[in-house]
Motif scaffolding. Structure first.
Motif, PDB file in Angstrom:
ATOM      1  N   ASN A 132       0.844  -1.191   0.000  1.00 43.35           N
ATOM      2  CA  ASN A 132       0.000   0.000   0.000  1.00 43.35           C
ATOM      3  C   ASN A 132       0.882   1.244   0.000  1.00 43.35           C
ATOM      4  OD1 ASN A 132      -2.432  -1.551   0.278  1.00 43.35           O
ATOM      5  ND2 ASN A 132      -1.963  -1.791   2.455  1.00 43.35           N
ATOM      6  N   VAL A 133       0.365   2.338  -0.554  1.00 44.53           N
ATOM      7  CA  VAL A 133       1.120   3.594  -0.649  1.00 44.53           C
ATOM      8  C   VAL A 133       0.230   4.730  -0.136  1.00 44.53           C
ATOM      9  CG1 VAL A 133       2.395   5.165  -2.154  1.00 44.53           C
ATOM     10  CG2 VAL A 133       2.332   2.719  -2.685  1.00 44.53           C
ATOM     11  N   PHE A 134       0.822   5.641   0.659  1.00 50.31           N
ATOM     12  CA  PHE A 134       0.039   6.711   1.277  1.00 50.31           C
ATOM     13  C   PHE A 134       0.752   8.042   1.160  1.00 50.31           C
ATOM     14  CE2 PHE A 134      -1.614   8.715   5.389  1.00 50.31           C
ATOM     15  CZ  PHE A 134      -2.842   9.051   4.839  1.00 50.31           C
ATOM     16  N   LEU A 135      -0.006   9.064   0.730  1.00 56.94           N
ATOM     17  CA  LEU A 135       0.445  10.456   0.711  1.00 56.94           C
ATOM     18  C   LEU A 135      -0.559  11.272   1.513  1.00 56.94           C
ATOM     19  CD1 LEU A 135       1.329  10.749  -3.084  1.00 56.94           C
ATOM     20  CD2 LEU A 135       2.983  10.860  -1.211  1.00 56.94           C
ATOM     21  N   TRP A 136      -0.078  12.083   2.441  1.00 59.55           N
ATOM     22  CA  TRP A 136      -0.939  12.805   3.389  1.00 59.55           C
ATOM     23  C   TRP A 136      -0.471  14.243   3.540  1.00 59.55           C
ATOM     24  CZ3 TRP A 136      -5.363  12.566   6.058  1.00 59.55           C
ATOM     25  CH2 TRP A 136      -5.504  13.247   7.267  1.00 59.55           C
ATOM     26  N   ASN A 137      -1.389  15.166   3.325  1.00 62.67           N
ATOM     27  CA  ASN A 137      -1.132  16.580   3.589  1.00 62.67           C
ATOM     28  C   ASN A 137      -2.225  17.065   4.531  1.00 62.67           C
ATOM     29  OD1 ASN A 137      -0.410  19.305   3.538  1.00 62.67           O
ATOM     30  ND2 ASN A 137      -1.558  19.696   1.671  1.00 62.67           N
ATOM     31  N   GLY A 138      -1.984  16.895   5.818  1.00 65.07           N
ATOM     32  CA  GLY A 138      -3.024  17.270   6.765  1.00 65.07           C
ATOM     33  C   GLY A 138      -2.570  17.112   8.194  1.00 65.07           C
ATOM     34  N   GLU A 139      -3.511  17.278   9.093  1.00 62.74           N
ATOM     35  CA  GLU A 139      -3.243  17.106  10.511  1.00 62.74           C
ATOM     36  C   GLU A 139      -4.533  16.771  11.236  1.00 62.74           C
ATOM     37  OE1 GLU A 139      -1.589  20.703  12.016  1.00 62.74           O
ATOM     38  OE2 GLU A 139      -2.830  21.918  10.712  1.00 62.74           O
ATOM     39  N   VAL A 140      -4.379  16.023  12.304  1.00 62.58           N
ATOM     40  CA  VAL A 140      -5.524  15.522  13.061  1.00 62.58           C
ATOM     41  C   VAL A 140      -5.662  16.328  14.348  1.00 62.58           C
ATOM     42  CG1 VAL A 140      -6.533  13.523  14.199  1.00 62.58           C
ATOM     43  CG2 VAL A 140      -5.177  13.215  12.114  1.00 62.58           C
ATOM     44  N   PHE A 141      -6.776  17.037  14.493  1.00 57.56           N
ATOM     45  CA  PHE A 141      -7.054  17.780  15.716  1.00 57.56           C
ATOM     46  C   PHE A 141      -7.868  16.955  16.710  1.00 57.56           C
ATOM     47  CE2 PHE A 141      -6.765  22.064  13.381  1.00 57.56           C
ATOM     48  CZ  PHE A 141      -5.452  22.224  13.772  1.00 57.56           C
ATOM     49  N   ASN A 142      -8.728  16.090  16.164  1.00 53.14           N
ATOM     50  CA  ASN A 142      -9.631  15.328  17.025  1.00 53.14           C
ATOM     51  C   ASN A 142     -10.171  14.153  16.225  1.00 53.14           C
ATOM     52  OD1 ASN A 142     -11.024  14.700  19.345  1.00 53.14           O
ATOM     53  ND2 ASN A 142     -12.075  16.671  19.502  1.00 53.14           N
ATOM     54  N   GLY A 143     -10.841  13.248  16.919  1.00 49.17           N
ATOM     55  CA  GLY A 143     -11.465  12.115  16.265  1.00 49.17           C
ATOM     56  C   GLY A 143     -10.621  10.863  16.259  1.00 49.17           C
ATOM     57  N   ILE A 144      -9.314  11.023  16.095  1.00 48.42           N
ATOM     58  CA  ILE A 144      -8.356   9.912  16.135  1.00 48.42           C
ATOM     59  C   ILE A 144      -7.207  10.338  17.033  1.00 48.42           C
ATOM     60  CG2 ILE A 144      -6.700   8.549  14.795  1.00 48.42           C
ATOM     61  CD1 ILE A 144      -8.564   8.746  12.445  1.00 48.42           C
ATOM     62  N   HIS A 145      -6.787   9.460  17.909  1.00 52.85           N
ATOM     63  CA  HIS A 145      -5.728   9.821  18.849  1.00 52.85           C
ATOM     64  C   HIS A 145      -4.370   9.833  18.143  1.00 52.85           C
ATOM     65  CE1 HIS A 145      -3.414  10.178  22.518  1.00 52.85           C
ATOM     66  NE2 HIS A 145      -2.703   9.106  22.159  1.00 52.85           N
ATOM     67  N   VAL A 146      -3.671  10.934  18.324  1.00 50.42           N
ATOM     68  CA  VAL A 146      -2.288  11.062  17.862  1.00 50.42           C
ATOM     69  C   VAL A 146      -1.455  11.512  19.055  1.00 50.42           C
ATOM     70  CG1 VAL A 146      -0.698  12.204  16.272  1.00 50.42           C
ATOM     71  CG2 VAL A 146      -3.033  11.694  15.530  1.00 50.42           C
ATOM     72  N   VAL A 173     -12.205  11.924  11.322  1.00 49.43           N
ATOM     73  CA  VAL A 173     -11.043  12.814  11.461  1.00 49.43           C
ATOM     74  C   VAL A 173     -11.490  14.270  11.469  1.00 49.43           C
ATOM     75  CG1 VAL A 173      -8.889  13.593  10.414  1.00 49.43           C
ATOM     76  CG2 VAL A 173      -9.495  11.179  10.342  1.00 49.43           C
ATOM     77  N   GLN A 174     -11.116  15.015  12.500  1.00 47.95           N
ATOM     78  CA  GLN A 174     -11.363  16.449  12.549  1.00 47.95           C
ATOM     79  C   GLN A 174     -10.047  17.181  12.328  1.00 47.95           C
ATOM     80  OE1 GLN A 174     -13.621  17.962  15.840  1.00 47.95           O
ATOM     81  NE2 GLN A 174     -15.105  16.294  15.794  1.00 47.95           N
ATOM     82  N   GLY A 175     -10.078  18.098  11.379  1.00 46.76           N
ATOM     83  CA  GLY A 175      -8.868  18.832  11.022  1.00 46.76           C
ATOM     84  C   GLY A 175      -8.758  18.941   9.520  1.00 46.76           C
ATOM     85  N   PRO A 176      -7.813  19.737   9.027  1.00 46.37           N
ATOM     86  CA  PRO A 176      -7.631  19.921   7.584  1.00 46.37           C
ATOM     87  C   PRO A 176      -6.817  18.780   6.980  1.00 46.37           C
ATOM     88  CG  PRO A 176      -6.084  21.304   8.772  1.00 46.37           C
ATOM     89  CD  PRO A 176      -6.917  20.609   9.819  1.00 46.37           C
ATOM     90  N   LEU A 187     -13.521  27.920  11.392  1.00 47.06           N
ATOM     91  CA  LEU A 187     -13.905  26.709  10.672  1.00 47.06           C
ATOM     92  C   LEU A 187     -13.572  25.454  11.458  1.00 47.06           C
ATOM     93  CD1 LEU A 187     -12.990  27.720   7.016  1.00 47.06           C
ATOM     94  CD2 LEU A 187     -15.262  27.540   8.058  1.00 47.06           C
ATOM     95  N   ASP A 188     -13.274  25.603  12.727  1.00 44.13           N
ATOM     96  CA  ASP A 188     -13.168  24.446  13.604  1.00 44.13           C
ATOM     97  C   ASP A 188     -14.519  23.728  13.602  1.00 44.13           C
ATOM     98  OD1 ASP A 188     -11.593  23.233  16.173  1.00 44.13           O
ATOM     99  OD2 ASP A 188     -13.742  23.388  16.585  1.00 44.13           O
ATOM    100  N   GLU A 189     -14.499  22.393  13.533  1.00 45.28           N
ATOM    101  CA  GLU A 189     -15.751  21.643  13.423  1.00 45.28           C
ATOM    102  C   GLU A 189     -16.712  21.941  14.571  1.00 45.28           C
ATOM    103  OE1 GLU A 189     -12.850  19.271  10.902  1.00 45.28           O
ATOM    104  OE2 GLU A 189     -12.770  20.449  12.751  1.00 45.28           O
ATOM    105  N   ASP A 190     -16.203  22.111  15.776  1.00 53.55           N
ATOM    106  CA  ASP A 190     -17.074  22.395  16.917  1.00 53.55           C
ATOM    107  C   ASP A 190     -17.679  23.799  16.836  1.00 53.55           C
ATOM    108  OD1 ASP A 190     -16.567  19.890  17.928  1.00 53.55           O
ATOM    109  OD2 ASP A 190     -14.994  20.556  19.298  1.00 53.55           O
ATOM    110  N   VAL A 191     -16.900  24.755  16.329  1.00 55.04           N
ATOM    111  CA  VAL A 191     -17.415  26.119  16.163  1.00 55.04           C
ATOM    112  C   VAL A 191     -18.517  26.137  15.116  1.00 55.04           C
ATOM    113  CG1 VAL A 191     -16.846  28.464  15.422  1.00 55.04           C
ATOM    114  CG2 VAL A 191     -15.271  27.213  16.913  1.00 55.04           C
ATOM    115  N   VAL A 192     -18.275  25.476  13.980  1.00 53.76           N
ATOM    116  CA  VAL A 192     -19.278  25.443  12.915  1.00 53.76           C
ATOM    117  C   VAL A 192     -20.549  24.746  13.397  1.00 53.76           C
ATOM    118  CG1 VAL A 192     -19.804  24.606  10.592  1.00 53.76           C
ATOM    119  CG2 VAL A 192     -17.543  25.538  11.091  1.00 53.76           C
ATOM    120  N   SER A 193     -20.395  23.644  14.130  1.00 56.40           N
ATOM    121  CA  SER A 193     -21.576  22.937  14.638  1.00 56.40           C
ATOM    122  C   SER A 193     -22.389  23.816  15.583  1.00 56.40           C
ATOM    123  CB  SER A 193     -21.156  21.652  15.353  1.00 56.40           C
ATOM    124  OG  SER A 193     -20.754  20.665  14.429  1.00 56.40           O
ATOM    125  N   PHE A 194     -21.698  24.565  16.446  1.00 57.68           N
ATOM    126  CA  PHE A 194     -22.423  25.451  17.361  1.00 57.68           C
ATOM    127  C   PHE A 194     -23.189  26.524  16.583  1.00 57.68           C
ATOM    128  CE2 PHE A 194     -22.418  29.549  19.648  1.00 57.68           C
ATOM    129  CZ  PHE A 194     -23.336  29.233  20.637  1.00 57.68           C
TER     130      PHE A 194
END
Length: 674
Positions: free
Chosen positions: A74-88, A118-121, A594-601
Motif C-alpha cells: 500500500n502507498v500513502f500520501l498525506w497533507n493534513g493534521e488531526v485535531f480530534n477524532g483519532i488519537h495522535v 477525522v477532525q482537522g484539515p 472553521l473548527d468543526e465544533d465552532v461550525v456545529s455550534f
C-alpha cells in the motif's frame, strides 16, 4: 504542510514521468523542503502504472518521508493534521497514524468511517494494493488544496497534486471538489480502457429521525466539468461519509427581535447598543457559549507548539530576547480582534504575538477622495486620536483603511493586556513589487482560479503570510520578519454570521428564508472560493499550521543571517567550526472559525440569533460575534462595519478600479510584467 502528487496512466508503454513537469516539481518542493521522494508502481499484467511523489515539511514527531509504504505494498500520501477524532500521541507522526488505520481497514465502509471521524484539515492519496484501488480527496471544508488534471493526449491519464504549474496546454487543472472522496478501480479501468471515478459524498445524518441530506448537489455538478472520456458514478451501495458538523438550523422566528433595540439608527450606533443586548439572559448565555467554543478552537491551534529556548526573533538586524510563535492576519476588524483577544488567553504571557497588517501603496488622492476616506473611517477616529502622527506620516502612502483600523485595534489590545508585547507588523507593498511577485509566484498559486477577486485576495494573503515588514518600538521603526510558526485568520466568520453586504441584499429581497439559503450556500462553496487557493498561497512560503512541534536541530554559538528567497525565509546557521545548515522557519494557516465544533455550534442556532440585518451596518451583521467581543472587553472595534480585505488593504484600487470582482483577471494570465 506537504506537497503530494500522483500520476496515473492506464498504458504501461507511456512514460508517466513526462506528465511530471519541472515547474510542477519545483512548486511541490517549495511546499515540502525537508524531504522529496518518488515511487513508481507498475502492474504490467493489468497495464497500469502510478507515480507517487511526496515533499515534506517536517513539523511533528519523527521525520517521516513520503510516500509511505507497508509490507502489503500500500502507498500513502498525506497533507493534513488531526485535531480530534483519532488519537495522535505527542511524539507520534499523524501520517503514520493515519496510514496504520487505513492499512487496518477491511472494507470501503471502514475507510469512509475513518475519514468521517477525522477532525482537522487534510488531503490525501491512498493506493490500496490488494484491490488495485486509488483513493483520494479533501476534508469537508477543503482546507487543504488538491487539484486534478486529465491528459487529453494520453486519453486515460490523471494527475493529482497539491499545487499546479501554469502552462499553455489544453490540459487544464481544476480543484478536486471537496464534496466527498473518490476512488478509482485501476484494475477495472485497465480492463475496460476507460477512466471511471467512484464518488462518496458527504452527507448529514440525523439520528433522531434517520434523515440524510446531501451536502452538495452531487454527481451532475461534478460531472459537468470532467472531460467526456471520464465518468463519475456513485457506489453500488450508495455509501457516503458523515459530515463532521451538524446541519444548518433554518428555523425562522415568528416575531422579530425585541422592540427596545428598534431605536438604533445609522447615526446612533454605539458600543452601548451592544450592552443592551447583553442585558438579556438568553443572549448573554449564547454569547458565553460562543466564547467558550471559539476559545477552545484557538487554544488547539496555539497552545501545543514546540517553544524552543533560544528565543531568537525575526527582527533584522537587532534581536530582542523573545520571539513570537503565533501571528494573526490583522486588520483591526471584529474577526481579527476577537481572535487576537482569545489567543492572548492561551499564549504564554511573556511571548510576543505578531499582528500582520498588509497595505498596498495608494495613489495620490484628490481632496474629494480624501474626504470620502475620512468619512469611511469616522467610526474608529476616537481610537486613533492618540496615535503617533510622526509614525503615521512616515508611511503615509500606505495609510490605507486597514492600516488605520489596525493601529486602533492595537491600542485596544494593549489596553486589555498591557504586559503583552504586540508586534504590529506593517507590511507595505509597492506597485512594482506587486507586479514582480505576481508574475514570478502568485499567479501560479492562484491558478486554476482566475478572477479579479482571486487576484486581489491571493496577492494580499501572499504578502501578508510572508510576514516581512516593519515594527515600531519606542518610536523607532525597524525592519522585521515574523518568525511565527502559526498564523491565525478570521476566514469563515462572514460566511456563517452574515457579514457580507450581499447578505443584506439577499435579506431585503427574500427575508430570513432567503438569508438561510444564502448562508448554506456560502459554507458549501468556501472550499472552491477560498480555502484551496489560500492553502496554495500560504504553502508557497513553506508555512503551515501544525501543533506539538519537535525541534529538528540544536547548534551552539549560532550566528543568524537572514536570506530572503521568493518562496520562504531561510536562516543560515554558521557554527563555530564554519559548517553550514539551512533551516526553514515555518508558518501554519489556521482557521478557528472553521473548527468543526465552532461550525456545529453556529449551525445549531437560527440565523436570527447570529445576525439582525434590520439593524444598521456595524452592529447587525455578525451581531453575536460583536456581542462576544464586547463581553471580552473590546470597545470601538466591536462596531466597525465589515470591510473586505481587497478594499481595506487598497489592492483593489491599485491597478484597475473599474473591474468587477467576478471578471477574469488578465494580470493572472500575463506572461511578462507590465
Amino acid at each position: 504542510m506537504c506537497g503530494i502528487c500522483c500520476v496515473v496512466s492506464l498504458f504501461v508503454q507511456h512514460t508517466i514521468g513526462g506528465f511530471f513537469k519541472d515547474g510542477l516539481l519545483c512548486n511541490l518542493r517549495r511546499r515540502g523542503p525537508n524531504s522529496s521522494q518518488h515511487l513508481i508502481k507498475t502492474v504490467s499484467d493489468l497495464s497500469y502504472q502510478c507515480l507517487f511523489s511526496g515533499h515534506i515539511l517536517h513539523l511533528r514527531g519523527l521525520m517521516t518521508p513520503q510516500p509511505l509504504t507497508d509490507i502489503d505494498n500500500n502507498v500513502f500520501l498525506w497533507n493534513g493534521e488531526v485535531f480530534n477524532g483519532i488519537h495522535v500521541g505527542t511524539a507520534e507522526n499523524d501520517t503514520e497514524v493515519m496510514f496504520h488505520h487505513l492499512s487496518s481497514c477491511s472494507s470501503e465502509s471502514d475507510i469512509l468511517s475513518l475519514f468521517s471521524s477525522v477532525q482537522g484539515p487534510w488531503s490525501f492519496i491512498y493506493y490500496q494494493a490488494s484491490r488495485h484501488y486509488l483513493w483520494f480527496g479533501r476534508d469537508y471544508f477543503g482546507r487543504r488544496s488538491l487539484l486534478w488534471q486529465f491528459n487529453k493526449e494520453l486519453d486515460r491519464a490523471l494527475c493529482l497534486s497539491s499545487v499546479s504549474a501554469l502552462s499553455e496546454s489544453d490540459n487544464q487543472w481544476q480543484e478536486v471538489p471537496a464534496s466527498g472522496i473518490y476512488k478509482i478501480d485501476l484494475k477495472a479501468c485497465a480492463i475496460s480502457e476507460s477512466l471511471v471515478l467512484t464518488f462518496y459524498p458527504w452527507k448529514y445524518h440525523s439520528r433522531e429521525n434517520a434523515i440524510e441530506e446531501t451536502f452538495l448537489s452531487g454527481l451532475d455538478q461534478i460531472s459537468k466539468d470532467l472531460p467526456a472520456y471520464v465518468s463519475l458514478t456513485m457506489s453500488e451501495l450508495k455509501l457516503s461519509l458523515i459530515t463532521p458538523v451538524v446541519p444548518l438550523n433554518r428555523t425562522v422566528p415568528e416575531t422579530s427581535v425585541d422592540s427596545h433595540c428598534r431605536n438604533i439608527t445609522n447615526s446612533t450606533v454605539t458600543v452601548e447598543d451592544l450592552h443592551r443586548f447583553l442585558a438579556e439572559e438568553h443572549k448573554k448565555k449564547l454569547v458565553q457559549q460562543l466564547i467558550d467554543v471559539l476559545s477552545e478552537a484557538v487554544k488547539r491551534r496555539v497552545l501545543y507548539l514546540f517553544r524552543d529556548t533560544g528565543q531568537l526573533t525575526g527582527e533584522i538586524p537587532s534581536m530582542p530576547t523573545k520571539k513570537a510563535h503565533v501571528a494573526i492576519l490583522f486588520s483591526g476588524g471584529i474577526d481579527s480582534m476577537l481572535i487576537a483577544t482569545l489567543a492572548d488567553r492561551h499564549i504564554p504571557s511573556e511571548e510576543p504575538i505578531d499582528l500582520l497588517n498588509v497595505a498596498f501603496m495608494i495613489k495620490e488622492q484628490t481632496i474629494q477622495s480624501k474626504q470620502k476616506k475620512q468619512h469611511e473611517l469616522h467610526s474608529c477616529q476616537e481610537c486613533c486620536k492618540k496615535l503617533d502622527t510622526t509614525i503615521v506620516d512616515n508611511f503615509s502612502c500606505f495609510n490605507v483603511p486597514d492600516r488605520i483600523t489596525g493601529r486602533a485595534g492595537l491600542e485596544e489590545l494593549e489596553t486589555i493586556n498591557p504586559s503583552r508585547t504586540w508586534n504590529f507588523v506593517e507590511i507595505n507593498v509597492t506597485l512594482e513589487e506587486l507586479k514582480r511577485m505576481r508574475q514570478q509566484r502568485i499567479r501560479h498559486l492562484v491558478y486554476p482560479l482566475d478572477t479579479v477577486l482571486d487576484d486581489s485576495i491571493g496577492c494580499a494573503v501572499w504578502f501578508a503570510s510572508r510576514g516581512e515588514g516593519f515594527i515600531t518600538t519606542q518610536g523607532d521603526v525597524k525592519p522585521y520578519k515574523s518568525s511565527a510558526k502559526v498564523v491565525l485568520t478570521g476566514i469563515g466568520a462572514d460566511e456563517q454570521l452574515a457579514g457580507y453586504s450581499r447578505h443584506r441584499v439577499c435579506f431585503k429581497k427574500y427575508g430570513l428564508e432567503g438569508l438561510n439559503k444564502e448562508l448554506g450556500m456560502e459554507l458549501a462553496r468556501i472550499s472552491s472560493r477560498n480555502l484551496g487557493r489560500d492553502d496554495r498561497i500560504i504553502g508557497d512560503h513553506g508555512k503551515e499550521a501544525r501543533v506539538r512541534m519537535t525541534p529538528t536541530f540544536s547548534l551552539p554559538r549560532v550566528l543568524l543571517l537572514g536570506v530572503l528567497t521568493s518562496c520562504c525565509f531561510h536562516i543560515l546557521l554558521l557554527t563555530s567550526n564554519a559548517k553550514r545548515a539551512f533551516v526553514v522557519l515555518t508558518y501554519k494557516g489556521r482557521f478557528p472559525f472553521l473548527d468543526e465544533d465552532v461550525v456545529s455550534f453556529l449551525n445549531s442556532l437560527p440565523v436570527s440569533e447570529k445576525a439582525d440585518l434590520t439593524l444598521p451596518r456595524g452592529i447587525g451583521e455578525k451581531l453575536l460575534l460583536r456581542l462576544a467581543a464586547k463581553e471580552l472587553g473590546l470597545t470601538a472595534s466591536t462596531i466597525l462595519p465589515k470591510r473586505a480585505m481587497q478594499f481595506g488593504s487598497r489592492i483593489a484600487k491599485m491597478e484597475n478600479s473599474n473591474e468587477k470582482a467576478s471578471d477574469k483577471c488578465s494580470r493572472l494570465q500575463s506572461v511578462s510584467v507590465d
